[in-house]
Design a protein around this motif. Structure first.
Motif, PDB file in Angstrom:
ATOM      1  N   VAL A 109      -8.356  10.221   1.587  1.00  0.00           N
ATOM      2  CA  VAL A 109      -7.111  10.660   0.955  1.00  0.00           C
ATOM      3  C   VAL A 109      -6.512   9.504   0.164  1.00  0.00           C
ATOM      4  O   VAL A 109      -6.482   8.367   0.621  1.00  0.00           O
ATOM      5  N   ASP A 110      -6.063   9.804  -1.036  1.00  0.00           N
ATOM      6  CA  ASP A 110      -5.469   8.806  -1.920  1.00  0.00           C
ATOM      7  C   ASP A 110      -4.045   8.501  -1.477  1.00  0.00           C
ATOM      8  O   ASP A 110      -3.258   9.408  -1.185  1.00  0.00           O
ATOM      9  N   VAL A 111      -3.713   7.222  -1.450  1.00  0.00           N
ATOM     10  CA  VAL A 111      -2.384   6.783  -1.023  1.00  0.00           C
ATOM     11  C   VAL A 111      -1.286   7.433  -1.855  1.00  0.00           C
ATOM     12  O   VAL A 111      -0.205   7.757  -1.346  1.00  0.00           O
ATOM     13  N   ARG A 112      -1.545   7.646  -3.135  1.00  0.00           N
ATOM     14  CA  ARG A 112      -0.522   8.221  -4.017  1.00  0.00           C
ATOM     15  C   ARG A 112      -0.250   9.682  -3.696  1.00  0.00           C
ATOM     16  O   ARG A 112       0.873  10.172  -3.893  1.00  0.00           O
ATOM     17  N   ASP A 113      -1.263  10.381  -3.177  1.00  0.00           N
ATOM     18  CA  ASP A 113      -1.059  11.780  -2.797  1.00  0.00           C
ATOM     19  C   ASP A 113      -0.213  11.897  -1.539  1.00  0.00           C
ATOM     20  O   ASP A 113       0.610  12.811  -1.413  1.00  0.00           O
ATOM     21  N   ILE A 114      -0.408  10.963  -0.588  1.00  0.00           N
ATOM     22  CA  ILE A 114       0.464  10.958   0.590  1.00  0.00           C
ATOM     23  C   ILE A 114       1.897  10.647   0.181  1.00  0.00           C
ATOM     24  O   ILE A 114       2.846  11.283   0.650  1.00  0.00           O
ATOM     25  N   ALA A 115       2.077   9.668  -0.697  1.00  0.00           N
ATOM     26  CA  ALA A 115       3.425   9.305  -1.147  1.00  0.00           C
ATOM     27  C   ALA A 115       4.114  10.490  -1.816  1.00  0.00           C
ATOM     28  O   ALA A 115       5.308  10.745  -1.581  1.00  0.00           O
ATOM     29  N   ALA A 116       3.383  11.226  -2.640  1.00  0.00           N
ATOM     30  CA  ALA A 116       3.969  12.387  -3.321  1.00  0.00           C
ATOM     31  C   ALA A 116       4.374  13.458  -2.313  1.00  0.00           C
ATOM     32  O   ALA A 116       5.436  14.088  -2.445  1.00  0.00           O
ATOM     33  N   PHE A 117       3.542  13.673  -1.294  1.00  0.00           N
ATOM     34  CA  PHE A 117       3.899  14.659  -0.270  1.00  0.00           C
ATOM     35  C   PHE A 117       5.143  14.226   0.487  1.00  0.00           C
ATOM     36  O   PHE A 117       6.034  15.051   0.767  1.00  0.00           O
ATOM     37  N   MET A 118       5.231  12.959   0.849  1.00  0.00           N
ATOM     38  CA  MET A 118       6.396  12.466   1.568  1.00  0.00           C
ATOM     39  C   MET A 118       7.669  12.684   0.765  1.00  0.00           C
ATOM     40  O   MET A 118       8.686  13.161   1.299  1.00  0.00           O
TER      41      MET A 118
ATOM     42  N   PHE B  93       0.797  -1.222   0.000  1.00  0.00           N
ATOM     43  CA  PHE B  93       0.000   0.000   0.000  1.00  0.00           C
ATOM     44  C   PHE B  93       0.832   1.276   0.000  1.00  0.00           C
ATOM     45  O   PHE B  93       1.419   1.616  -1.021  1.00  0.00           O
ATOM     46  N   LEU B  94       0.964   1.987   1.130  1.00  0.00           N
ATOM     47  CA  LEU B  94       1.678   3.256   1.123  1.00  0.00           C
ATOM     48  C   LEU B  94       3.150   3.057   0.797  1.00  0.00           C
ATOM     49  O   LEU B  94       3.730   3.824   0.023  1.00  0.00           O
ATOM     50  N   GLY B  95       3.779   2.036   1.374  1.00  0.00           N
ATOM     51  CA  GLY B  95       5.178   1.779   1.049  1.00  0.00           C
ATOM     52  C   GLY B  95       5.374   1.503  -0.423  1.00  0.00           C
ATOM     53  O   GLY B  95       6.315   1.997  -1.058  1.00  0.00           O
ATOM     54  N   ARG B  96       4.477   0.717  -1.001  1.00  0.00           N
ATOM     55  CA  ARG B  96       4.539   0.393  -2.425  1.00  0.00           C
ATOM     56  C   ARG B  96       4.375   1.647  -3.273  1.00  0.00           C
ATOM     57  O   ARG B  96       5.121   1.870  -4.239  1.00  0.00           O
ATOM     58  N   ALA B  97       3.374   2.484  -2.919  1.00  0.00           N
ATOM     59  CA  ALA B  97       3.135   3.709  -3.678  1.00  0.00           C
ATOM     60  C   ALA B  97       4.318   4.660  -3.590  1.00  0.00           C
ATOM     61  O   ALA B  97       4.702   5.303  -4.579  1.00  0.00           O
ATOM     62  N   PHE B  98       4.928   4.748  -2.414  1.00  0.00           N
ATOM     63  CA  PHE B  98       6.080   5.630  -2.249  1.00  0.00           C
ATOM     64  C   PHE B  98       7.263   5.146  -3.078  1.00  0.00           C
ATOM     65  O   PHE B  98       7.908   5.927  -3.782  1.00  0.00           O
TER      66      PHE B  98
ATOM     67  N   ALA C  66       7.254   3.391  -5.764  1.00  0.00           N
ATOM     68  CA  ALA C  66       6.967   3.606  -7.182  1.00  0.00           C
ATOM     69  C   ALA C  66       7.279   5.038  -7.593  1.00  0.00           C
ATOM     70  O   ALA C  66       7.858   5.279  -8.666  1.00  0.00           O
ATOM     71  N   GLN C  67       6.924   6.002  -6.737  1.00  0.00           N
ATOM     72  CA  GLN C  67       7.172   7.394  -7.095  1.00  0.00           C
ATOM     73  C   GLN C  67       8.647   7.750  -7.010  1.00  0.00           C
ATOM     74  O   GLN C  67       9.152   8.536  -7.817  1.00  0.00           O
ATOM     75  N   VAL C  68       9.353   7.169  -6.053  1.00  0.00           N
ATOM     76  CA  VAL C  68      10.793   7.419  -5.951  1.00  0.00           C
ATOM     77  C   VAL C  68      11.503   6.893  -7.196  1.00  0.00           C
ATOM     78  O   VAL C  68      12.353   7.566  -7.787  1.00  0.00           O
TER      79      VAL C  68
END
Length: 346
Positions: free
Chosen positions: A192-201, A11-16, A18-20
């Motif tokens: 809140v969408d998981v991908r939006d949290i990942a982008a903020f992080m 989930f959040l770890g996966r989304a983060f 992917a964006q990195v």
């Protein structure tokens, strides 16, 4: 950047991760390899964070710009992790939860709200489960020699959801027919969408931010009725929501949050569940996409899970109301409504 992610496959770890990777940064993931495959392109280190020797082997000869801890849940374990990682990274980003705040979900909260009184060396069973995240935060703040960044997510939804509250509703709506729903269609929500949290992080780490940010949806970014209409639209269903009073369901022992995911009756200690403030994060660039977009993308993912996928679970508890119980409650509600209508005519 060089980033170490503890976890990184769910989930959040996966989304983060992917964006990195999409941005071209370098990622090391540290996990036991039990929750799913790591993304192609990461450096994978297998190990258990509860084993000090595994952590020491992880850091030997390595240094990162940041550590992102998506899996910390026990203060004593998180404290040992931060002690060993100190000196091997500039910033430690800990993913906490709104549950760290003592007043949530009963009341609105922001970054200044008091946290649960949990010590940084607490173990499982020492305090109520919701207090553990507060102790984990204190463990990071106390033991990491470097910048500390804490994010407190609210109710996260999106593709690859590992709990399944929104996916359960999508599947239930897709089956069609009369659908039991608690509350009222105009009740405001805050998703809140998981991908939006990942982008903020990732953005916050790039700016070397420190401190604490509550990251949840904009208040009233959807309502119960709008959410179910979005689910109906993407599934092409003929579902008919039947709105049932909170009190009626509570009297019959329907469990909030599990039997009817996302339902929290008013006046039962959850009046602030959709009222957390993400204003500070938004001032720093936190952006929330429309909930309808999240619903669409989540349904596309749910459709591809396969027929052999297991039930949605919150911890050890299966999500969703039993179909037989749902039918019985709908019949009882129809009778109650009919009885009230008869009384008014007489």
């Amino acid at each position: 950047m060089r980033i170490l992610v503890i976890g990184g496959t769910e989930f959040l770890g996966r989304a983060f991760v992917a964006q990195v990777l999409e941005r071209g940064d370098r990622v090391t993931t540290f996990n036991r390899g039990l929750s799913g495959p790591d993304a192609p392109g990461v450096e994978t280190v297998r190990g258990d964070r509860e084993v000090a020797g595994d952590l020491r082997a992880l850091v030997e000869g390595r240094r990162w710009d940041a550590v992102v801890d998506t899996r910390g849940g026990v203060p004593k374990v998180v404290g040992e992790t931060t002690r060993i990682l100190s000196g091997h990274a500039d910033t430690y980003l800990f993913v906490s939860s709104c549950h760290a705040y003592a007043d949530w979900p009963a009341e609105p909260v922001d970054e200044r709200s008091p946290r649960h009184p949990c010590p940084p060396d607490a173990e499982r069973g020492d305090v109520p489960p919701n207090a553990l995240k507060a102790g984990c935060e204190r463990a990071v703040e106390q033991h990491f020699d470097g910048g500390v960044l804490i994010v407190n997510p609210g109710l996260i939804v999106g593709p690859y959801d590992n709990v399944g509250r929104l996916p359960w509703w999508l599947e239930r709506i897709a089956r069609g027919g009369r659908v039991l729903v608690g509350g009222a269609p105009d009740r405001a929500m805050q998703l809140v969408d998981v991908r939006d949290i990942a982008a903020f992080m990732l953005g916050a780490l790039s700016e070397r931010a420190t401190g604490r940010f509550l990251v949840t949806g904009v208040r009233s970014n959807t309502t119960w009725g709008d959410l179910l209409r979005d689910c109906t639209a993407v599934t092409g269903s003929d579902a008919e929501p039947v709105w049932v009073d909170d009190a009626f369901l509570a009297e019959r022992g329907v469990e909030p949050w599990t039997e009817l995911p996302l339902w929290m009756p008013l006046g039962k200690g959850g009046d602030g569940v959709w009222l957390a403030s993400s204003a500070a994060a938004r001032e720093r660039g936190f952006h929330c996409r429309p909930v309808a977009e999240t619903v669409r993308d989540t349904w596309e993912w749910v459709r591809g899970r396969g027929a052999d996928a297991g039930p949605w679970m919150q911890g050890e508890t299966p999500l969703g109301i039993d179909p037989g119980k749902e039918s019985r409650l709908l019949a009882e509600w129809d009778a109650a409504v009919s009885g009230r209508a008869g009384d008014s005519r007489s």
